[in-house]
Scaffold this active site. Sequence first.
Site, PDB file in Angstrom:
ATOM      1  N   SER A 133     -20.804 -50.814  81.870  1.00 42.58           N
ATOM      2  CA  SER A 133     -20.472 -52.244  81.796  1.00 42.58           C
ATOM      3  C   SER A 133     -20.317 -52.879  83.178  1.00 42.58           C
ATOM      4  CB  SER A 133     -19.206 -52.440  80.950  1.00 42.58           C
ATOM      5  OG  SER A 133     -18.243 -51.468  81.281  1.00 42.58           O
ATOM      6  N   GLU A 137     -13.148 -48.918  70.738  1.00 39.68           N
ATOM      7  CA  GLU A 137     -14.204 -48.376  69.870  1.00 39.68           C
ATOM      8  C   GLU A 137     -13.586 -47.455  68.809  1.00 39.68           C
ATOM      9  OE1 GLU A 137     -17.490 -46.221  71.733  1.00 39.68           O
ATOM     10  OE2 GLU A 137     -17.769 -45.139  69.850  1.00 39.68           O
TER      11      GLU A 137
END
Length: 319
Positions: free
Chosen positions: A265, A126
């Site tokens: 996740s 990210e």
Amino acid sequence: MDVVLAQPRGFCAGVVRAIEIVERALALHGPPVYVLHEIVHNRHVVEDLRRRGAVFAEDLTAVPPGAAIVFSAHGVPRATYEAARRRELRVVDATCPLVAKVHGQAQRYSRSGATVIVVGHAGHEEVRGTLGSIDGPVLLVSSVEDVAALPPLEGELAYVTQTTLSVDDTRDVIAALRGRFPQIVGPDVDDICYATQNRQAAVHALSERVDALIVVGARNSSNSNRLRELAAQRGVPAWLVDDASQIEPAWFEGISVVGLTAGASAPERLVQGVIERLREFGTLRVREMRGIAENVSFGLPEEALRALASRNARERRSA
Ligand code: SF4
């Protein structure tokens, strides 16, 4: 032993959306659908999609020109969009809308002439995407010590943060930035995403009532690591496990209440697998803490998916 399940835990709206995008792309286009990097940081999710025809690539040069490709939830640098265009790839972008919002904010600061300081962990996907979305001067800091080590900076300054940091760490780093550079500006509401905040708040509350904590999540999942660290900082022994196979009976000697959570996740079936594993050690009472109910969902990139389907139909007709 008592097991207290964190609420909320596991999949966030960005992860649900990213997985659904790959599934829809596979259904509309048929295998192979390429995915740049792990779609989300969880090998169980990745393996499942691989079995269904997704091909994971670390580099666009491994993707044949003209192929369909999904960009992962973590976002990509601007150069990657340009490289994909040059290769005429059919891109479906699964960047989480909350990450895309940080990119947009960073670009606005940069266009207005500010040097942008990204608060995040070096090497995380990210962060690479956010750094690469800024054309102007940009710096990265991870800690209060990094802020102290920055050179003197004149002129306009702005900061943005990685979405999956610990709320506490970000607060300290931003306070250090404001202390050193009083002119610095940042977003009105911080960039830590709702899912990260809620999962951390649940671990905060759980830490008061459990003797130990298990976090289900991948080693390279930033938000999962933060959950484990948060409990450890509060004096609660905490372990991060990929799945039930990594649970060690010795961890639970003298433990009567164990907390169980999962990173954004990690699929719920892995949490249930851990419960089944714990049952092997003796009688278990499982309950769920009362916590924040989440009802966030993000729409799919319908236009890109439609384009995938219609081009695929054209190609089938002309074949
Ligand atoms: Fe988006 Fe937050 Fe999930 Fe990351 S953790 S994918 S920023 S919702």
